[in-house]
Scaffold this motif. Structure first.
Motif, mmCIF file in Angstrom:
data_model
loop_
_atom_site.group_PDB
_atom_site.id
_atom_site.type_symbol
_atom_site.label_atom_id
_atom_site.label_comp_id
_atom_site.label_asym_id
_atom_site.label_seq_id
_atom_site.Cartn_x
_atom_site.Cartn_y
_atom_site.Cartn_z
ATOM 1 N N GLY A 90 -12.520 71.960 -21.236
ATOM 2 C CA GLY A 90 -13.423 70.967 -20.670
ATOM 3 C C GLY A 90 -13.234 70.884 -19.170
ATOM 4 O O GLY A 90 -12.985 71.895 -18.507
ATOM 5 N N PHE A 91 -13.311 69.682 -18.641
ATOM 6 C CA PHE A 91 -13.127 69.506 -17.199
ATOM 7 C C PHE A 91 -12.656 68.089 -16.915
ATOM 8 O O PHE A 91 -12.747 67.190 -17.771
ATOM 9 C CB PHE A 91 -14.426 69.795 -16.443
ATOM 10 N N SER A 92 -12.140 67.911 -15.711
ATOM 11 C CA SER A 92 -11.731 66.595 -15.246
ATOM 12 C C SER A 92 -12.326 66.337 -13.877
ATOM 13 O O SER A 92 -12.556 67.269 -13.096
ATOM 14 C CB SER A 92 -10.203 66.479 -15.171
ATOM 15 N N VAL A 93 -12.578 65.072 -13.603
ATOM 16 C CA VAL A 93 -13.088 64.649 -12.304
ATOM 17 C C VAL A 93 -12.014 63.800 -11.635
ATOM 18 O O VAL A 93 -11.594 62.776 -12.173
ATOM 19 C CB VAL A 93 -14.387 63.827 -12.452
ATOM 20 N N LEU A 94 -11.554 64.261 -10.473
ATOM 21 C CA LEU A 94 -10.570 63.501 -9.690
ATOM 22 C C LEU A 94 -11.332 62.549 -8.778
ATOM 23 O O LEU A 94 -12.191 62.981 -8.005
ATOM 24 C CB LEU A 94 -9.692 64.436 -8.859
ATOM 25 N N CYS A 95 -11.030 61.277 -8.858
ATOM 26 C CA CYS A 95 -11.704 60.253 -8.063
ATOM 27 C C CYS A 95 -10.805 59.859 -6.903
ATOM 28 O O CYS A 95 -9.661 59.415 -7.122
ATOM 29 C CB CYS A 95 -12.023 59.026 -8.920
ATOM 30 N N LEU A 96 -11.291 60.012 -5.681
ATOM 31 C CA LEU A 96 -10.512 59.682 -4.496
ATOM 32 C C LEU A 96 -11.168 58.545 -3.729
ATOM 33 O O LEU A 96 -12.398 58.461 -3.649
ATOM 34 C CB LEU A 96 -10.358 60.899 -3.590
ATOM 35 N N GLN A 97 -10.351 57.690 -3.177
ATOM 36 C CA GLN A 97 -10.815 56.585 -2.350
ATOM 37 C C GLN A 97 -9.932 56.502 -1.116
ATOM 38 O O GLN A 97 -8.719 56.378 -1.229
ATOM 39 C CB GLN A 97 -10.742 55.264 -3.123
ATOM 40 N N ARG B 7 -7.694 54.815 -14.127
ATOM 41 C CA ARG B 7 -7.940 54.545 -12.706
ATOM 42 C C ARG B 7 -7.117 53.347 -12.266
ATOM 43 O O ARG B 7 -6.984 52.358 -12.987
ATOM 44 C CB ARG B 7 -9.426 54.316 -12.435
ATOM 45 N N SER B 8 -6.568 53.461 -11.069
ATOM 46 C CA SER B 8 -5.752 52.374 -10.533
ATOM 47 C C SER B 8 -6.606 51.328 -9.835
ATOM 48 O O SER B 8 -6.268 50.146 -9.821
ATOM 49 C CB SER B 8 -4.697 52.932 -9.565
ATOM 50 N N VAL B 9 -7.716 51.758 -9.241
ATOM 51 C CA VAL B 9 -8.657 50.824 -8.614
ATOM 52 C C VAL B 9 -10.068 51.324 -8.899
ATOM 53 O O VAL B 9 -10.290 52.514 -9.105
ATOM 54 C CB VAL B 9 -8.452 50.725 -7.081
ATOM 55 N N PRO B 10 -11.039 50.436 -8.944
ATOM 56 C CA PRO B 10 -12.414 50.884 -9.182
ATOM 57 C C PRO B 10 -12.994 51.553 -7.939
ATOM 58 O O PRO B 10 -12.545 51.333 -6.820
ATOM 59 C CB PRO B 10 -13.149 49.579 -9.506
ATOM 60 N N GLY B 11 -13.992 52.359 -8.157
ATOM 61 C CA GLY B 11 -14.709 52.950 -7.030
ATOM 62 C C GLY B 11 -14.121 54.269 -6.550
ATOM 63 O O GLY B 11 -12.988 54.630 -6.876
ATOM 64 N N HIS B 12 -14.898 54.994 -5.760
ATOM 65 C CA HIS B 12 -14.457 56.254 -5.175
ATOM 66 C C HIS B 12 -15.412 56.609 -4.038
ATOM 67 O O HIS B 12 -16.550 56.153 -4.004
ATOM 68 C CB HIS B 12 -14.453 57.373 -6.223
ATOM 69 N N PRO C 293 -1.079 59.924 -5.237
ATOM 70 C CA PRO C 293 -1.095 61.129 -4.404
ATOM 71 C C PRO C 293 -2.184 61.075 -3.335
ATOM 72 O O PRO C 293 -3.261 60.519 -3.547
ATOM 73 C CB PRO C 293 -1.388 62.252 -5.411
ATOM 74 N N THR C 294 -1.884 61.669 -2.202
ATOM 75 C CA THR C 294 -2.872 61.754 -1.134
ATOM 76 C C THR C 294 -3.716 63.010 -1.306
ATOM 77 O O THR C 294 -3.345 63.954 -2.014
ATOM 78 C CB THR C 294 -2.202 61.800 0.238
ATOM 79 N N GLU C 295 -4.842 63.017 -0.622
ATOM 80 C CA GLU C 295 -5.732 64.184 -0.681
ATOM 81 C C GLU C 295 -5.027 65.416 -0.120
ATOM 82 O O GLU C 295 -5.224 66.526 -0.618
ATOM 83 C CB GLU C 295 -7.004 63.887 0.098
ATOM 84 N N ILE C 296 -4.185 65.225 0.884
ATOM 85 C CA ILE C 296 -3.452 66.359 1.472
ATOM 86 C C ILE C 296 -2.514 66.965 0.445
ATOM 87 O O ILE C 296 -2.418 68.191 0.298
ATOM 88 C CB ILE C 296 -2.671 65.902 2.723
ATOM 89 N N GLU C 297 -1.801 66.107 -0.307
ATOM 90 C CA GLU C 297 -0.901 66.601 -1.352
ATOM 91 C C GLU C 297 -1.675 67.340 -2.440
ATOM 92 O O GLU C 297 -1.216 68.381 -2.947
ATOM 93 C CB GLU C 297 -0.118 65.437 -1.967
ATOM 94 N N LEU D 167 -6.945 58.871 -1.138
ATOM 95 C CA LEU D 167 -5.935 58.737 -2.178
ATOM 96 C C LEU D 167 -6.554 58.981 -3.547
ATOM 97 O O LEU D 167 -7.705 58.596 -3.801
ATOM 98 C CB LEU D 167 -5.319 57.341 -2.158
ATOM 99 N N LEU D 168 -5.790 59.610 -4.432
ATOM 100 C CA LEU D 168 -6.229 59.768 -5.810
ATOM 101 C C LEU D 168 -6.081 58.422 -6.517
ATOM 102 O O LEU D 168 -4.995 57.866 -6.610
ATOM 103 C CB LEU D 168 -5.375 60.815 -6.527
ATOM 104 N N THR D 169 -7.200 57.889 -7.009
ATOM 105 C CA THR D 169 -7.166 56.575 -7.648
ATOM 106 C C THR D 169 -7.620 56.608 -9.105
ATOM 107 O O THR D 169 -7.490 55.596 -9.806
ATOM 108 C CB THR D 169 -8.062 55.582 -6.893
ATOM 109 N N GLY D 170 -8.141 57.746 -9.573
ATOM 110 C CA GLY D 170 -8.577 57.802 -10.955
ATOM 111 C C GLY D 170 -8.916 59.212 -11.390
ATOM 112 O O GLY D 170 -9.153 60.094 -10.557
ATOM 113 N N VAL D 171 -8.892 59.416 -12.699
ATOM 114 C CA VAL D 171 -9.245 60.713 -13.276
ATOM 115 C C VAL D 171 -10.072 60.459 -14.529
ATOM 116 O O VAL D 171 -9.716 59.627 -15.360
ATOM 117 C CB VAL D 171 -8.000 61.549 -13.623
#
Length: 414
Positions: A349-356, A333-338, A384-388, A359-363
Motif C-alpha cells: 500500500g502506501f503512507s502519507v507523511l503529514c508535515l506542519q 497524528r500529534s496535532v491536526p492539520g498539515h 522528526p524534522t523535515e531535514i531528518e 515537523l512530522l506531525t502525522g501519518v
C-alpha cells in the motif's frame, strides 16, 4: 460514579479497581446490552457470515462476570440531572445516587438532520448494538441502499452492504469521501476502491428528502436533482457530543464537555472522558474533541490513575483506524492539520507523511502497517524534522531504527 459504559467508562471503572480503589464503583448506562465494543458495529456486526445471535457476547468489552468479580455495579437507567451541591445524580425511576467523584463518559450520538422523510420505515442510523442488529436485519431484506454521508461510518456501512451484493450509493456533500478525516491521497484511494467494488459515489451533493410510499422509504431525491431508488437509507452524517447532562448541570461546554489538561471539568469533582470530552490546550487556548477507541481507553485509564494519586497532565498520541473491505486505514497524528504531504509507497500500500512547519506531525497509511507502526514509534518518542526525514529519503522505518539505537545507547537504558 461513571455515567456511560462504553470504552472510556469501562476503562475508568476497571482502572480504579486495578489501582486498588476500595470504594463503591457504579456505572450508569442506558444500554440494554452488557458493555460492548463499538467499532465492530459498522463492520463485523453487519457481516452475514457472523452469527447475529452471538454478537452481544462476542463483542463484550469484558467477560460478563468481570463486573461482579471486581465489584463494579452496572445500573441500567438514564442520568437526568446532576446536583453538584449535594453531589448526587438523579436517575430515571426516581433514584438518586451520591458520588465522591463523577466521571462523564456519555459518548457521542448521530448528528440529527432536518430531512423530510427521515422518520420513514427503512431509514436507519448506527450508534448502538440495537441499531446494528436492526440495520443488519434490514440489509438481509434490502436490494438498494443509499448511504447519506461519506465519513468512516458511511463508508464502512457501504463496504458491508457491497459485500452482500447489494446496489450501493453514497451521497456526500463534500468534494471527497472522508474529507474531514484524511488527506486527499487517502481519500482518492478509498474512493477508487469503493468504485471498483461497484459503489456509486455522488460527491458535492446532498439529500433533499427521502421519498416514501405507504410509510416506507423508496428512494432519495438529491438537491442536484438525482433520483436514487432505495429500500434502505442509512444516515451517516457525523456525530455530536452527548453533553446535555453537563450543560444542564452548568458545566462549561463547547462541542463537548470542556476539560483541562487533567481531564477535569469546570467542577473539580467531575471529570469527562472519551467522545464527549473536549480537551483544552493551555498553550494555544484551543480545545479538541476526538472520537476514537484509543483516545477513550487512554483517557479512561488516565482518569482512574488521577483519582488514585498525583499524575502529570494528560498526554497521548491520537490514533484511528478503519477497515473497509480489503482496505485497512491507520492514522496517527500529534496535532491536526498539515502544510505539506509526502507520499511513500510501501510493500502492499502506501503512507502519507503529514508535515506542519517542517515537523512530522502525522501519518496516514493504507494497507501499509509496517511504515505505520514505525511512524507510531517515532512520534511517541520525538517529532522528526523535515531535514531528518530527507536524510533517510522520507523512510520512517530507517529513522525509527536510528531513534531506537540512540535510545538504547543512552545511560540507564536496559
Amino acid at each position: 460514579m461513571v455515567i456511560g459504559a462504553g470504552h472510556a467508562g469501562v476503562q475508568a471503572a476497571a482502572g480504579l479497581r486495578a489501582g486498588g480503589y476500595g470504594g463503591p464503583v457504579t456505572m450508569v448506562t442506558t444500554e440494554a446490552h452488557f458493555p460492548y465494543e463499538r467499532p465492530p458495529l459498522s463492520k463485523e456486526a453487519l457481516d452475514q457470515e457472523v452469527d447475529a445471535a452471538s454478537l452481544s457476547f462476542s463483542l463484550s468489552l469484558r467477560p460478563h462476570d468481570f463486573f461482579t468479580d471486581h465489584r463494579i455495579s452496572v445500573l441500567r437507567g438514564q442520568a437526568i440531572e446532576i446536583d453538584r451541591l449535594s453531589q448526587r445524580v438523579q436517575i430515571t425511576g426516581g433514584r438518586r445516587l451520591g458520588y465522591d467523584h463523577l466521571v462523564l463518559a456519555t459518548g457521542a450520538s448521530p448528528r440529527r438532520i432536518t430531512l423530510p422523510g427521515a422518520a420513514l420505515v427503512g431509514v436507519h442510523e448506527l450508534r448502538t448494538m440495537s441499531d446494528a442488529l436492526a440495520l443488519r436485519s434490514a440489509l438481509d431484506r434490502a436490494r438498494r441502499v443509499v448511504v447519506l454521508g461519506g465519513g468512516f461510518i458511511g463508508m464502512e456501512v457501504a463496504s458491508a452492504a457491497c459485500k452482500r451484493g447489494l446496489h450501493v450509493s453514497v451521497l456526500e456533500q463534500g468534494d471527497r469521501v472522508l474529507g474531514r478525516a484524511v488527506s486527499p491521497p487517502v481519500s482518492a484511494a478509498v474512493a477508487a476502491h469503493h468504485r471498483a467494488e461497484g459503489v456509486r459515489l455522488l460527491l458535492g451533493d446532498q439529500a433533499d428528502r427521502v421519498v416514501g410510499r405507504n410509510g416506507r422509504a423508496v428512494g432519495v431525491q438529491t438537491v442536484a436533482g438525482e433520483w436514487l431508488p432505495a429500500d434502505l437509507v442509512v444516515l451517516g452524517v457525523g456525530s455530536i457530543a452527548e453533553d446535555g447532562l453537563a450543560r444542564r448541570a452548568g458545566l462549561a461546554t463547547d462541542d463537548g464537555v470542556l476539560v483541562d489538561e487533567w481531564l477535569l471539568t469546570s467542577d473539580p469533582r467531575i471529570s469527562a472522558i472519551g467522545d464527549c470530552a473536549s480537551v483544552g490546550d493551555a498553550a494555544t487556548g484551543t480545545s479538541r474533541r476526538l472520537e476514537s477507541i484509543q483516545n477513550a481507553t487512554d483517557q479512561g485509564s488516565y482518569v482512574a490513575a488521577r483519582i488514585l494519586g498525583d499524575v502529570p497532565p494528560y498526554h497521548a498520541l491520537p490514533s484511528f483506524w478503519s477497515n473497509q473491505g480489503a482496505l485497512k486505514l491507520q492514522m496517527v497524528r500529534s496535532v491536526p492539520g498539515h502544510d505539506r504531504l509526502v507520499v511513500r509507497q510501501g510493500d502492499a500500500g502506501f503512507s502519507v507523511l503529514c508535515l506542519q512547519d517542517g515537523l512530522l506531525t502525522g501519518v496516514e497509511s493504507v494497507n501499509d502497517s509496517a511504515i505505520h507502526m514505525a511512524a507510531r514509534r517515532l512520534l511517541s518518542r520525538i517529532t522528526p524534522t523535515e531535514i531528518e526525514l530527507e536524510e533517510v529519503d522520507f523512510d520512517v522505518r530507517k529513522l525509527a531504527r536510528r531513534a531506537m539505537t540512540v535510545d538504547a545507547a543512552l545511560p540507564g537504558s536496559p
